[in-house]
Design a protein around this motif. Structure first.
Motif, PDB file in Angstrom:
ATOM      1  N   ILE A   1      -1.823  -0.880  -4.256  1.00 37.79           N
ATOM      2  CA  ILE A   1      -2.849   0.137  -4.070  1.00 37.79           C
ATOM      3  C   ILE A   1      -2.149   1.443  -3.666  1.00 37.79           C
ATOM      4  O   ILE A   1      -1.189   1.416  -2.894  1.00 37.79           O
ATOM      5  CB  ILE A   1      -3.882  -0.370  -3.015  1.00 37.79           C
ATOM      6  N   THR A   2      -2.577   2.551  -4.241  1.00 36.98           N
ATOM      7  CA  THR A   2      -1.981   3.847  -3.907  1.00 36.98           C
ATOM      8  C   THR A   2      -3.073   4.820  -3.489  1.00 36.98           C
ATOM      9  O   THR A   2      -4.238   4.655  -3.858  1.00 36.98           O
ATOM     10  CB  THR A   2      -1.213   4.475  -5.094  1.00 36.98           C
ATOM     11  N   ILE A   3      -2.675   5.809  -2.724  1.00 39.61           N
ATOM     12  CA  ILE A   3      -3.633   6.788  -2.197  1.00 39.61           C
ATOM     13  C   ILE A   3      -3.083   8.198  -2.403  1.00 39.61           C
ATOM     14  O   ILE A   3      -1.961   8.505  -1.989  1.00 39.61           O
ATOM     15  CB  ILE A   3      -3.881   6.532  -0.694  1.00 39.61           C
ATOM     16  N   HIS A   4      -3.876   9.039  -3.052  1.00 36.90           N
ATOM     17  CA  HIS A   4      -3.537  10.454  -3.242  1.00 36.90           C
ATOM     18  C   HIS A   4      -4.649  11.311  -2.638  1.00 36.90           C
ATOM     19  O   HIS A   4      -5.819  10.931  -2.673  1.00 36.90           O
ATOM     20  CB  HIS A   4      -3.432  10.803  -4.732  1.00 36.90           C
TER      21      HIS A   4
ATOM     22  N   VAL B   1      -8.132   6.619  -4.436  1.00 35.33           N
ATOM     23  CA  VAL B   1      -7.529   5.304  -4.206  1.00 35.33           C
ATOM     24  C   VAL B   1      -7.482   4.582  -5.546  1.00 35.33           C
ATOM     25  O   VAL B   1      -8.479   4.568  -6.275  1.00 35.33           O
ATOM     26  CB  VAL B   1      -8.379   4.498  -3.191  1.00 35.33           C
ATOM     27  N   SER B   2      -6.335   3.997  -5.909  1.00 39.80           N
ATOM     28  CA  SER B   2      -6.270   3.273  -7.177  1.00 39.80           C
ATOM     29  C   SER B   2      -5.331   2.092  -7.039  1.00 39.80           C
ATOM     30  O   SER B   2      -4.462   2.079  -6.161  1.00 39.80           O
ATOM     31  CB  SER B   2      -5.798   4.210  -8.303  1.00 39.80           C
ATOM     32  N   GLY B   3      -5.521   1.107  -7.894  1.00 42.58           N
ATOM     33  CA  GLY B   3      -4.643  -0.051  -7.826  1.00 42.58           C
ATOM     34  C   GLY B   3      -5.227  -1.277  -8.486  1.00 42.58           C
ATOM     35  O   GLY B   3      -6.073  -1.186  -9.382  1.00 42.58           O
ATOM     36  N   LYS B   4      -4.759  -2.431  -8.002  1.00 37.26           N
ATOM     37  CA  LYS B   4      -5.222  -3.695  -8.566  1.00 37.26           C
ATOM     38  C   LYS B   4      -6.670  -3.922  -8.163  1.00 37.26           C
ATOM     39  O   LYS B   4      -7.073  -3.603  -7.041  1.00 37.26           O
ATOM     40  CB  LYS B   4      -4.313  -4.824  -8.090  1.00 37.26           C
ATOM     41  N   LYS B   5      -7.451  -4.473  -9.098  1.00 33.25           N
ATOM     42  CA  LYS B   5      -8.903  -4.489  -8.915  1.00 33.25           C
ATOM     43  C   LYS B   5      -9.337  -5.210  -7.642  1.00 33.25           C
ATOM     44  O   LYS B   5     -10.187  -4.708  -6.906  1.00 33.25           O
ATOM     45  CB  LYS B   5      -9.586  -5.099 -10.143  1.00 33.25           C
ATOM     46  N   SER B   6      -8.779  -6.380  -7.376  1.00 31.48           N
ATOM     47  CA  SER B   6      -9.264  -7.145  -6.220  1.00 31.48           C
ATOM     48  C   SER B   6      -8.977  -6.378  -4.925  1.00 31.48           C
ATOM     49  O   SER B   6      -9.795  -6.367  -3.999  1.00 31.48           O
ATOM     50  CB  SER B   6      -8.630  -8.534  -6.173  1.00 31.48           C
TER      51      SER B   6
ATOM     52  N   ILE C   1       0.878  -1.176   0.000  1.00 29.76           N
ATOM     53  CA  ILE C   1       0.000   0.000   0.000  1.00 29.76           C
ATOM     54  C   ILE C   1       0.911   1.220   0.000  1.00 29.76           C
ATOM     55  O   ILE C   1       1.856   1.283   0.789  1.00 29.76           O
ATOM     56  CB  ILE C   1      -0.870   0.002   1.274  1.00 29.76           C
ATOM     57  N   VAL C   2       0.652   2.196  -0.880  1.00 31.00           N
ATOM     58  CA  VAL C   2       1.548   3.353  -0.964  1.00 31.00           C
ATOM     59  C   VAL C   2       0.789   4.639  -0.660  1.00 31.00           C
ATOM     60  O   VAL C   2      -0.170   4.986  -1.354  1.00 31.00           O
ATOM     61  CB  VAL C   2       2.204   3.457  -2.362  1.00 31.00           C
ATOM     62  N   ASP C   3       1.239   5.322   0.378  1.00 28.79           N
ATOM     63  CA  ASP C   3       0.685   6.628   0.731  1.00 28.79           C
ATOM     64  C   ASP C   3       1.413   7.680  -0.097  1.00 28.79           C
ATOM     65  O   ASP C   3       2.579   7.982   0.154  1.00 28.79           O
ATOM     66  CB  ASP C   3       0.868   6.882   2.231  1.00 28.79           C
ATOM     67  N   LEU C   4       0.694   8.226  -1.089  1.00 31.68           N
ATOM     68  CA  LEU C   4       1.250   9.262  -1.973  1.00 31.68           C
ATOM     69  C   LEU C   4       0.420  10.527  -1.848  1.00 31.68           C
ATOM     70  O   LEU C   4       0.218  11.254  -2.832  1.00 31.68           O
ATOM     71  CB  LEU C   4       1.207   8.760  -3.426  1.00 31.68           C
ATOM     72  N   ALA C   5      -0.068  10.781  -0.642  1.00 34.92           N
ATOM     73  CA  ALA C   5      -1.062  11.837  -0.446  1.00 34.92           C
ATOM     74  C   ALA C   5      -0.745  13.124  -1.196  1.00 34.92           C
ATOM     75  O   ALA C   5      -1.612  13.687  -1.854  1.00 34.92           O
ATOM     76  CB  ALA C   5      -1.222  12.115   1.048  1.00 34.92           C
ATOM     77  N   ALA C   6       0.508  13.585  -1.093  1.00 34.51           N
ATOM     78  CA  ALA C   6       0.839  14.895  -1.656  1.00 34.51           C
ATOM     79  C   ALA C   6       1.730  14.782  -2.892  1.00 34.51           C
ATOM     80  O   ALA C   6       2.310  15.769  -3.323  1.00 34.51           O
ATOM     81  CB  ALA C   6       1.519  15.751  -0.589  1.00 34.51           C
ATOM     82  N   GLU C   7       1.826  13.580  -3.457  1.00 32.60           N
ATOM     83  CA  GLU C   7       2.794  13.347  -4.537  1.00 32.60           C
ATOM     84  C   GLU C   7       2.150  13.448  -5.913  1.00 32.60           C
ATOM     85  O   GLU C   7       1.120  12.827  -6.180  1.00 32.60           O
ATOM     86  CB  GLU C   7       3.447  11.981  -4.347  1.00 32.60           C
ATOM     87  N   TYR C   8       2.801  14.199  -6.805  1.00 32.80           N
ATOM     88  CA  TYR C   8       2.252  14.480  -8.137  1.00 32.80           C
ATOM     89  C   TYR C   8       2.228  13.250  -9.052  1.00 32.80           C
ATOM     90  O   TYR C   8       1.496  13.217 -10.032  1.00 32.80           O
ATOM     91  CB  TYR C   8       3.087  15.577  -8.816  1.00 32.80           C
ATOM     92  N   ASP C   9       3.062  12.271  -8.771  1.00 33.60           N
ATOM     93  CA  ASP C   9       3.157  11.107  -9.657  1.00 33.60           C
ATOM     94  C   ASP C   9       1.956  10.187  -9.413  1.00 33.60           C
ATOM     95  O   ASP C   9       1.879   9.516  -8.376  1.00 33.60           O
ATOM     96  CB  ASP C   9       4.471  10.365  -9.377  1.00 33.60           C
ATOM     97  N   ILE C  10       1.040  10.142 -10.378  1.00 31.46           N
ATOM     98  CA  ILE C  10      -0.145   9.290 -10.184  1.00 31.46           C
ATOM     99  C   ILE C  10      -0.069   7.999 -11.000  1.00 31.46           C
ATOM    100  O   ILE C  10      -0.943   7.148 -10.900  1.00 31.46           O
ATOM    101  CB  ILE C  10      -1.456  10.051 -10.526  1.00 31.46           C
ATOM    102  N   THR C  11       0.992   7.836 -11.787  1.00 35.98           N
ATOM    103  CA  THR C  11       1.092   6.634 -12.625  1.00 35.98           C
ATOM    104  C   THR C  11       2.297   5.745 -12.289  1.00 35.98           C
ATOM    105  O   THR C  11       2.212   4.526 -12.374  1.00 35.98           O
ATOM    106  CB  THR C  11       1.214   7.022 -14.117  1.00 35.98           C
ATOM    107  N   GLY C  12       3.408   6.351 -11.906  1.00 38.60           N
ATOM    108  CA  GLY C  12       4.684   5.634 -11.795  1.00 38.60           C
ATOM    109  C   GLY C  12       4.685   4.492 -10.803  1.00 38.60           C
ATOM    110  O   GLY C  12       5.275   3.437 -11.059  1.00 38.60           O
TER     111      GLY C  12
END
Ligand SMILES: *Cc1c(COP(=O)(O)O)cnc(C)c1O
Length: 415
Positions: free
Chosen positions: A216-219, A233-238, A197-208
């Motif tokens: 799963i990532t969270i912005h 929230v985005s990531g693998k479907k399951s 799980i990646v906390d990217l709350a304030a990070e501009y990179d939404i694809t890398g």
């Protein structure tokens, strides 16, 4: 539009004034204590357009999934109440999968894997301790490594039969040195089937991070994206589905509104089509003006400051050197107690500097800030400097006391 016509001057068209609160100029950028970023027009219009309608929230979130997948390159996504909520939901989902009985059972984790690994240098406080996002779900945070040193061997050794997930944080709050690079972290976790799980709350990179294997990532929608308060929230479907289903479990008190979903999606779509070079040129203009405004003042230095995690924009760092005759905290205090209040980023105030972030600047505010900054410095020059470190502490203590006294003002402020 002239400054006199701007709502920030405090006329009755400013909703803040109508509510009896003080207008302020937000140079913290996107700090949520200042309400997050000043939202972009596309998001404001989308929220307003959605508010007066009924909608099936499950269908709306399925539409969100498509839009988020398109923007991020992930398989699926949804909008949460905020990033903190998204972290809780992702952690909970890693424990429950799509088992509705398990979802209703949390935070009782009996019968589930319930440990979440995190590097010690990632145990940040972004307004509360991130570890609490893990514990809220009933899971246990298992930290490994030291603040300034974590290794792949330590990570591999910390994985056990109870490991449900690992949480990776990308933030200026994280310890700057000695952390495991993301690709290595993910490789070690995936070798033992541990989702990341990646906390990217304030990070501009939404694809890398998706390309590099994040589960799963969270912005945050109310930071760089320019939306209303929400999380993307985005990531693998399951895994996204398992996180989403927490809406019918422990995430019910973290409900996101239809208006925030609409705003987040509009902001995301607008963000993806932004011309970064053009946006940055616009953001640099006020920084240059403020730097010029202090250029001839002794003991005050203005420097363009690259973002600590490599986000693609700059801020202006104001450093107060001993020749100034006052401390950085004095200037911060003068800016925040003037009218309108000007709030800056103070993470490094102990080191004699503060940072001005242009991302929430309103029309007409650039000039006001330049004048106020210069006038405040000139007012302080010649004032007797005391020990800056002590002053910073008392400034912080004063803030903490004010908070504990809420909703009443501190006696000394109640004039
Ligand atoms: C801001 C922030 C959060 C919380 O984001 P919200 O959307 O306000 O809940 C979480 N983690 C980090 C690193 C942050 O900077």
């Amino acid at each position: 539009m002239t400054i006199a016509e701007k709502p920030m001057t405090g006329d009755s068209t400013d909703i803040r004034v109508r509510l009896g609160v003080s207008p302020l100029i937000n140079l913290t950028g996107t700090l949520t204590t200042m309400g997050g970023i000043s939202a972009r027009t596309e998001a404001i219009e989308a929220a307003a357009a959605m508010m007066g309608h009924g909608i099936d929230m499950v269908e709306l979130q399925a539409a969100a999934s498509k839009i988020i997948a398109d923007a991020t390159g992930a398989e699926a996504g949804f909008v949460s109440a905020c990033s903190a909520a998204g972290i809780c939901m992702a952690v909970a989902g890693a424990m429950t999968g799509d088992d509705m009985a398990a979802i209703e059972q949390l935070p009782d984790t009996s019968g589930m894997k319930n440990e979440v690994l995190i590097q010690t240098g990632h145990l940040v406080n972004y307004g509360h301790p991130i570890e609490q996002d893990i514990r809220l779900t009933g899971a246990r945070a298992v930290s490994f490594g030291a603040v300034n040193s974590a290794t792949q061997a330590q990570l591999a050794g910390a994985i056990g039969p109870r490991t449900a997930a690992a949480l990776y944080v990308v933030s200026h709050h994280c310890a700057p040195d000695g952390q495991i690079p993301f690709a290595d972290f993910t490789r070690v976790c995936h070798a033992q089937d541990v989702p990341v799980i990646v906390d990217l709350a304030a990070e501009y990179d939404i694809t890398g991070y998706h390309r590099d294997g994040a589960d799963i990532t969270i912005h945050s929608a109310h930071k760089f994206l320019g939306g209303a308060t929400a999380g993307v929230v985005s990531g693998k479907k399951s895994q996204v589905r398992a996180a989403f289903l927490q809406n019918y479990g422990l995430a019910r008190p973290m409900k996101v509104g239809k208006e925030s979903i609409a705003a987040a999606l509009a902001a995301l779509q607008a963000y993806v089509s932004d011309d970064r070079a053009e946006v940055n040129a616009k953001l640099r203009k006020p920084l240059q003006a403020w730097r010029e405004a202090v250029a001839d003042l002794s003991g005050v230095q203005g420097d363009f400051d690259a973002d600590p995690t490599g986000n693609p924009f700059e801020r202006l760092r104001i450093t107060i050197t001993p020749e100034a005759g006052f401390a950085a905290v004095d200037l911060v205090h003068a800016l925040e107690t003037g009218t309108p209040s000007i709030r800056v980023r103070t993470h490094q105030l102990e080191h004699g500097s503060f940072i001005m972030d242009p991302r929430s600047l309103g029309a007409g505010e650039e000039g006001v800030v330049a004048e106020r900054l210069r006038a405040a410095i000139q007012g302080l020059q010649g004032a007797k400097a005391t020990g800056a470190a002590d002053q910073v502490q008392s400034w912080k203590i004063r803030r903490a006391n004010a908070l504990r006294n809420w909703p009443d003002p501190l006696a000394e402020d109640a004039t």
